[in-house]
Write an enzyme that holds these catalytic residues in place. Structure first.
Site, mmCIF file in Angstrom:
data_model
loop_
_atom_site.group_PDB
_atom_site.id
_atom_site.type_symbol
_atom_site.label_atom_id
_atom_site.label_comp_id
_atom_site.label_asym_id
_atom_site.label_seq_id
_atom_site.Cartn_x
_atom_site.Cartn_y
_atom_site.Cartn_z
ATOM 1 N N GLY A 178 0.721 -1.322 0.168
ATOM 2 C CA GLY A 178 -0.087 0.053 0.009
ATOM 3 C C GLY A 178 0.871 1.315 -0.090
ATOM 4 O O GLY A 178 0.368 2.300 0.379
ATOM 5 N N SER A 179 2.086 1.247 -0.296
ATOM 6 C CA SER A 179 2.703 2.434 -0.369
ATOM 7 C C SER A 179 2.290 3.474 -1.689
ATOM 8 O O SER A 179 2.179 4.637 -1.307
ATOM 9 C CB SER A 179 4.224 2.250 -0.755
ATOM 10 N N ASN A 180 1.890 2.983 -2.575
ATOM 11 C CA ASN A 180 1.297 3.871 -3.610
ATOM 12 C C ASN A 180 -0.165 4.512 -3.192
ATOM 13 O O ASN A 180 -0.295 5.606 -3.292
ATOM 14 C CB ASN A 180 0.849 3.245 -4.865
ATOM 15 N N MET A 203 -3.392 -7.203 -7.334
ATOM 16 C CA MET A 203 -2.658 -8.232 -7.977
ATOM 17 C C MET A 203 -3.892 -9.328 -8.387
ATOM 18 O O MET A 203 -3.758 -10.480 -8.354
ATOM 19 C CB MET A 203 -1.662 -8.993 -7.287
ATOM 20 N N ASN A 226 -4.399 2.226 -13.385
ATOM 21 C CA ASN A 226 -3.409 0.967 -12.949
ATOM 22 C C ASN A 226 -1.947 1.737 -12.741
ATOM 23 O O ASN A 226 -1.567 2.593 -13.547
ATOM 24 C CB ASN A 226 -3.590 -0.296 -13.465
ATOM 25 N N HIS A 280 1.840 0.544 -12.968
ATOM 26 C CA HIS A 280 2.921 -0.843 -13.109
ATOM 27 C C HIS A 280 4.173 -0.490 -13.225
ATOM 28 O O HIS A 280 4.779 0.621 -13.790
ATOM 29 C CB HIS A 280 2.472 -1.447 -14.475
ATOM 30 N N ASP A 315 -7.927 -2.187 -19.098
ATOM 31 C CA ASP A 315 -8.724 -3.005 -20.211
ATOM 32 C C ASP A 315 -8.576 -4.451 -19.590
ATOM 33 O O ASP A 315 -8.235 -4.666 -18.351
ATOM 34 C CB ASP A 315 -8.392 -2.864 -21.475
ATOM 35 N N GLY A 336 -7.014 -6.982 -20.252
ATOM 36 C CA GLY A 336 -5.635 -7.803 -20.339
ATOM 37 C C GLY A 336 -5.059 -7.348 -19.240
ATOM 38 O O GLY A 336 -5.391 -6.508 -18.249
ATOM 39 N N ASP A 378 -1.904 -5.417 -17.532
ATOM 40 C CA ASP A 378 -1.235 -4.288 -17.649
ATOM 41 C C ASP A 378 -1.040 -3.668 -19.203
ATOM 42 O O ASP A 378 -0.080 -3.579 -19.906
ATOM 43 C CB ASP A 378 0.467 -4.649 -17.344
HETATM 44 C C1 GAR Z 1 3.986 -1.165 -7.012
HETATM 45 O O1 GAR Z 1 5.109 -1.404 -7.384
HETATM 46 C C2 GAR Z 1 3.185 -1.491 -8.312
HETATM 47 O O2 GAR Z 1 3.627 -0.926 -9.238
HETATM 48 C C3 GAR Z 1 2.918 -2.951 -8.604
HETATM 49 O O3 GAR Z 1 2.820 -3.539 -7.199
HETATM 50 C C4 GAR Z 1 3.539 -2.715 -6.248
HETATM 51 C C5 GAR Z 1 2.581 -2.164 -5.145
HETATM 52 O O4 GAR Z 1 3.096 -1.652 -4.315
HETATM 53 N N1 GAR Z 1 1.803 -3.440 -9.362
HETATM 54 C C6 GAR Z 1 2.159 -4.214 -10.267
HETATM 55 O O5 GAR Z 1 3.056 -4.902 -10.456
HETATM 56 C C7 GAR Z 1 0.777 -4.388 -11.109
HETATM 57 N N2 GAR Z 1 1.081 -5.281 -12.228
HETATM 58 P P1 GAR Z 1 2.286 -0.893 -3.039
HETATM 59 O O6 GAR Z 1 1.290 -1.830 -2.495
HETATM 60 O O7 GAR Z 1 3.331 -0.568 -2.095
HETATM 61 O O8 GAR Z 1 1.786 0.224 -3.742
#
Ligand code: GAR
Length: 196
Positions: free
Chosen positions: A9-11, A84, A101, A103, A135, A137, A139
């Site tokens: 959850g840092s994002n 995920m 999203n 990535h 969409d 697919g 990513d």
């Molecule tokens: C992030 O690096 C995000 O870009 C990636 O998971 C991590 C989640 O980190 N997402 C993917 O790979 C999606 N295909 P977070 O939980 O600390 O935000």
């Protein structure tokens, strides 16, 4: 907006922090986990935001259930942040053009799991992150914005992932801001950013 999470959850935290800045045009109304209780939900709670620990694995109509939960809250934007799981019908069409999203690669290179390690092993000299519309697919939707990160000779997959993550934390709130201001225009696969 609501933020869908599956883990750290840092994002989500970066979006919560930015959305408290004066004049930011969007706010997080809920964070939803598809894997029950996860650390990300704590970030929501400590920001005073509703945190829903749901369990997709036990729910045969997960995407329909989730769509109903989000419609009930009148959510206008869904942000996947370390969520995920592929987004399926009916969630996809009920929120068409309103799901983002992030990535950790410069798409379309290195979709899927462990993108930073994929990039490092491939030997690219520039890595980065992508915010895109979702969409059906993996990513694969239209690109909203990308930020690049040079790969250093002495990088490891972990050090590279840390620098990419720092860029993610800047890129995602910026993409949300542009969306909320109505500045993103989808033309086929291309996303145009309208001037202010
Ligand atoms: C992030 O690096 C995000 O870009 C990636 O998971 C991590 C989640 O980190 N997402 C993917 O790979 C999606 N295909 P977070 O939980 O600390 O935000």
């Amino acid at each position: 907006m609501t933020v869908l999470v599956s883990g750290r959850g840092s994002n989500l935290r970066a979006i919560l922090e930015q959305s408290r800045a004066p004049g930011f045009p969007a706010r997080v109304v809920a964070a939803v986990s598809d894997r029950g209780e996860v650390p990300a939900l704590e970030h929501a709670r400590s920001a005073g935001v509703e945190a829903l620990a749901l369990d997709a694995a036990r729910d045969p109509s997960w995407d329909a259930h989730l769509a109903a939960v989000l419609e009930e809250r009148q959510v206008d934007l869904i942000c996947l942040a370390g969520y995920m799981r592929l987004v399926r019908e009916p969630l996809l069409s009920r929120f068409a053009g309103r799901i983002l999203n992030i990535h950790p690669s410069l798409l379309p290179a290195f979709p899927g799991l462990d993108a930073q390690r994929q990039a490092w092993e491939y030997g690219v000299k520039v890595a980065g992150c992508t915010v895109h519309f979702v969409d059906a697919g993996m990513d694969s939707g239209p690109v909203v914005l990308q930020r690049s990160v040079p790969v250093a000779e002495d990088d490891t997959p972990e050090s590279l992932a840390r620098r990419i993550l720092a860029e993610e934390h800047r890129a995602y709130p910026e993409a949300v801001r542009l969306f909320a201001l109505g500045r993103l225009e989808l033309r086929g696969r291309r996303v145009l950013v309208r001037p202010q």
